[in-house]
Scaffold this motif. Structure first.
Motif, mmCIF file in Angstrom:
data_model
loop_
_atom_site.group_PDB
_atom_site.id
_atom_site.type_symbol
_atom_site.label_atom_id
_atom_site.label_comp_id
_atom_site.label_asym_id
_atom_site.label_seq_id
_atom_site.Cartn_x
_atom_site.Cartn_y
_atom_site.Cartn_z
ATOM 1 N N LEU A 148 -18.961 2.944 -25.356
ATOM 2 C CA LEU A 148 -19.969 3.899 -26.675
ATOM 3 C C LEU A 148 -20.405 5.466 -26.493
ATOM 4 N N ARG A 149 -20.163 6.003 -26.193
ATOM 5 C CA ARG A 149 -19.343 7.616 -25.874
ATOM 6 C C ARG A 149 -18.889 7.196 -27.337
ATOM 7 N N MET A 150 -17.836 6.895 -27.772
ATOM 8 C CA MET A 150 -17.866 6.954 -29.053
ATOM 9 C C MET A 150 -18.476 6.898 -30.388
ATOM 10 N N ILE A 151 -18.768 6.022 -29.802
ATOM 11 C CA ILE A 151 -19.604 5.865 -31.373
ATOM 12 C C ILE A 151 -20.934 7.153 -31.081
ATOM 13 N N GLU A 168 -26.046 -4.729 -28.633
ATOM 14 C CA GLU A 168 -26.880 -3.976 -28.815
ATOM 15 C C GLU A 168 -27.011 -2.311 -28.562
ATOM 16 N N ARG A 169 -26.090 -2.030 -27.782
ATOM 17 C CA ARG A 169 -25.941 -0.678 -27.043
ATOM 18 C C ARG A 169 -25.338 0.102 -28.537
ATOM 19 N N ILE A 170 -24.424 -0.685 -29.230
ATOM 20 C CA ILE A 170 -23.642 -0.016 -30.633
ATOM 21 C C ILE A 170 -24.701 -0.404 -31.425
ATOM 22 N N ALA A 171 -25.405 -1.482 -32.001
ATOM 23 C CA ALA A 171 -26.616 -1.241 -32.649
ATOM 24 C C ALA A 171 -27.539 -0.471 -32.947
ATOM 25 N N ASP A 172 -27.463 0.380 -31.508
ATOM 26 C CA ASP A 172 -28.658 1.467 -31.113
ATOM 27 C C ASP A 172 -28.440 2.913 -32.025
ATOM 28 N N GLU A 173 -26.555 2.566 -32.076
ATOM 29 C CA GLU A 173 -26.204 4.243 -32.469
ATOM 30 C C GLU A 173 -26.282 3.348 -33.571
ATOM 31 N N LEU A 174 -25.738 3.183 -34.479
ATOM 32 C CA LEU A 174 -25.378 2.717 -35.886
ATOM 33 C C LEU A 174 -26.580 2.942 -36.956
ATOM 34 N N ASN A 175 -28.113 2.391 -35.694
ATOM 35 C CA ASN A 175 -29.501 2.656 -36.018
ATOM 36 C C ASN A 175 -29.477 4.404 -36.352
ATOM 37 N N LYS A 176 -28.618 5.406 -35.771
ATOM 38 C CA LYS A 176 -29.186 6.312 -35.331
ATOM 39 C C LYS A 176 -28.550 7.103 -36.173
ATOM 40 N N ILE A 177 -27.115 6.630 -36.965
ATOM 41 C CA ILE A 177 -26.355 7.234 -37.593
ATOM 42 C C ILE A 177 -26.705 7.175 -39.020
ATOM 43 N N ILE A 178 -27.393 6.093 -39.401
ATOM 44 C CA ILE A 178 -27.570 5.726 -40.428
ATOM 45 C C ILE A 178 -28.825 6.004 -40.908
ATOM 46 N N MET A 179 -29.722 6.607 -39.906
ATOM 47 C CA MET A 179 -30.267 7.454 -40.297
ATOM 48 C C MET A 179 -30.604 8.704 -40.202
ATOM 49 N N ILE A 236 -25.093 -12.061 -44.866
ATOM 50 C CA ILE A 236 -25.809 -11.162 -43.591
ATOM 51 C C ILE A 236 -26.230 -11.843 -42.575
ATOM 52 N N PRO A 237 -26.638 -13.613 -42.325
ATOM 53 C CA PRO A 237 -27.618 -13.920 -41.281
ATOM 54 C C PRO A 237 -25.988 -13.284 -40.114
ATOM 55 N N HIS A 238 -24.507 -14.038 -40.384
ATOM 56 C CA HIS A 238 -23.718 -14.319 -39.645
ATOM 57 C C HIS A 238 -23.238 -12.495 -39.330
ATOM 58 N N LEU A 239 -23.362 -11.770 -39.594
ATOM 59 C CA LEU A 239 -23.789 -10.140 -40.284
ATOM 60 C C LEU A 239 -23.881 -9.813 -39.145
ATOM 61 N N PHE A 240 -25.757 -10.140 -39.039
ATOM 62 C CA PHE A 240 -26.392 -9.320 -38.076
ATOM 63 C C PHE A 240 -26.813 -10.263 -36.559
ATOM 64 N N ARG A 241 -26.124 -11.217 -36.807
ATOM 65 C CA ARG A 241 -26.198 -11.639 -35.257
ATOM 66 C C ARG A 241 -24.969 -11.292 -34.405
ATOM 67 N N ARG A 242 -23.854 -11.640 -35.309
ATOM 68 C CA ARG A 242 -22.906 -10.668 -34.321
ATOM 69 C C ARG A 242 -22.950 -9.148 -33.514
ATOM 70 N N MET A 243 -23.869 -8.711 -34.567
ATOM 71 C CA MET A 243 -24.344 -7.759 -35.243
ATOM 72 C C MET A 243 -25.350 -6.949 -33.385
ATOM 73 N N LYS A 244 -26.586 -7.717 -33.225
ATOM 74 C CA LYS A 244 -27.652 -8.220 -32.208
ATOM 75 C C LYS A 244 -28.225 -6.959 -33.337
ATOM 76 N N PHE A 245 -28.473 -7.461 -35.105
ATOM 77 C CA PHE A 245 -29.626 -7.239 -35.668
ATOM 78 C C PHE A 245 -30.675 -8.217 -35.351
ATOM 79 N N PRO A 246 -31.772 -7.293 -35.362
ATOM 80 C CA PRO A 246 -33.377 -8.395 -35.566
ATOM 81 C C PRO A 246 -32.841 -9.652 -36.250
ATOM 82 N N LEU A 247 -33.354 -10.346 -36.423
ATOM 83 C CA LEU A 247 -33.005 -11.812 -37.431
ATOM 84 C C LEU A 247 -34.531 -12.916 -37.677
#
Length: 475
Positions: free
Chosen positions: A174-177, A211-222, A319-330
């Motif tokens: 996770l340190r890579m992201i 979940e951990r990846i999604a948390d970091e990506l949400n920080k990147i996108i902001m 979108i639904p498949h992507l969100f499900r795989r990325m553990k984004f909210p459904l």
């Protein structure tokens, strides 16, 4: 960024809470330091509310003692399995942990933890700029401990690991992201040897939870310029593993001298345009995903060249498949993104043609309360280098917005759904649920949306009776 001596650090830490921690630590005979992001942000002159304290010894005991001093003003939470504790009050949150050293197995990012020294604890930190520690004990209050030249890296605006980056990233992928996230947040560079290790270890990201990846990506996108983070994810091949739907857009094909644009880098440009106007993370994700249906819809038509018909509909279905795989909210957030991806071509089609009341009313009906966000997305989507075409779209979008405002005002108290519903139609004409009822409802709705019939009972009833007679249905 500013240079800070130990005396200046002591002055910045001259706050009641730090003196209370100091007193509690000295009373227990424990060595303690404020570490990580809080110290880093003192040098960067950034506000920070996250206070992490490392204790050489038992961190829980220091947290417990601090809670006694603060009394009812604070709450204590203890996590014995992790050897950590949290003291929280109305305006602060402090995490306490005992200094430790860690070792990892290859198939897990969960470390085997042992008690350690401050040096051990700094060795396990992810980056040099996060390995800074300032002593809180009274005799050495404000003393900076910087074994990896983290302050120099702050001045150089460089992200670098304290130890071998291959070990750092392989131990906890996770340190890579996080590395890319810090580079994007702080507008720093990634040191060459650290970047090369990101490339070598990219496959290790597969053991990290979504979940951990999604948390970091949400920080990147902001971040202020989110494309920076996604370009680095792309360059390291991490994005190919995490979101192949995005990297699939990184292709330009030429046939008979005709080429289409690179939709991946176009989407990053749209994302940056959106970031200038909104702090809504899901509108930003909509911008990044708005063209993900293009690789699947791409066709060559000799008469016109490359086409991407229905890419918006295809993208919305992805979108639904992507969100499900990325553990984004459904939940509604996913449906919001799906809606904007589905509708993002509608304002463009309207702006490219005559802007009629009917078309704008339909757009308003389909987009509902998200119409302003949809228009912002469409305006951000104007990345054409053709100045004349860009000016034309910008002007037409202005007209669309004016018509939207006018229609909202005129239709403020008006329902878009006809005042005669399906149940009444079935009862009136002795019909069962089915295609006939659906067709009649559609006819009424189309008439209302096109403003051919006012949404009032008498004119709608007249239209309904005419259609029933034409269709020869009912009694």
């Amino acid at each position: 960024m500013r240079e800070l001596s130990d005396a200046e650090l002591a002055k910045l830490l001259d706050k009641d809470i730090f003196h209370r921690i100091s007193d509690a630590a000295d009373s227990l005979g424990l060595e303690c330091y404020v570490v990580g992001g809080y110290v880093r942000d003192l040098f960067l002159e950034r506000p920070s509310d996250d206070i992490d304290v490392v204790v050489v010894g038992n961190g829980i005991s220091l947290a417990t003692e601090l809670k006694k001093q603060l009394g009812r003003k604070a709450n204590l939470s203890v996590f014995r399995n992790f050897g950590t504790a949290q003291v929280k009050s109305k305006d602060m949150e402090i995490e306490f942990v005992g200094a430790r050293k860690e070792s990892y197995t290859h198939d897990s990012r969960k470390p085997i933890v042992e008690n350690g020294t401050l040096e051990d604890d700094q060795n396990r930190r992810d980056f040099t700029i996060n390995a800074l520690a300032v002593c809180l004990n009274k005799k050495r209050f404000g003393k900076l401990v910087d074994p990896f030249d983290g302050v120099a890296d702050l001045w150089d605006r460089t992200i670098r690991t304290p130890l071998d980056p291959d070990i750092t990233f392989s131990d906890d992928p996770l340190r890579m992201i996080r590395c890319i996230r810090f580079a994007a947040q702080l507008n720093f560079y990634i040191a060459d040897e650290t970047f090369e290790a990101l490339e070598r270890n990219a496959e290790r990201i597969k053991i990290v939870s979504g979940e951990r990846i999604a948390d970091e990506l949400n920080k990147i996108i902001m971040t202020p310029t989110p494309s920076k983070g996604f370009v680095e994810l792309y360059r390291t091949k991490l994005l190919h593993i995490i979101m192949p739907e995005l990297t699939a857009m990184d292709i330009v094909e030429t046939k008979n001298g005709k080429a289409h644009k690179n939709n991946f880098f176009h989407s990053l440009e749209v994302l940056d345009n959106i970031a200038l106007h909104t702090q809504n993370p899901w509108l930003r994700w909509s911008a990044l995903f708005h063209d993900i249906g293009k690789p699947r819809s791409k066709r060559w038509e000799p008469s016109v060249g490359w086409t991407f018909h229905s890419h918006n509909t295809i993208g919305a279905k992805m979108i639904p498949h992507l969100f499900r795989r990325m553990k984004f909210p459904l939940d509604a957030k996913m449906r919001y993104v799906q809606k904007l991806v589905e509708l993002h071509m509608r304002p463009i089609a309207i702006a490219d043609d005559e802007v009629t009341d009917s078309a704008v009313r339909r757009l308003l009906n389909d987009s509902g309360e998200d119409i302003d966000d949809l228009m912002t997305l469409c305006e951000a989507d104007i990345t054409s280098k053709n100045a004349i075409r860009k000016k034309q779209f910008t002007e037409n979008f202005r007209i669309v917005r004016e018509k939207l405002a006018d229609l909202k005002k005129r239709d403020y108290e008006r329902e878009f759904q006809p005042c005669i519903d399906g149940n009444e139609i079935m009862k009136m004409f002795n019909l069962k649920p089915g295609r006939e009822v659906g067709n009649l409802k559609k006819i009424l709705k189309e008439a209302v949306l096109d403003n051919r019939v006012p949404n009032e009972r008498e004119p709608l009833m007249q239209l309904l009776k005419e259609q029933v007679k034409l269709m020869n249905i009912g009694r």
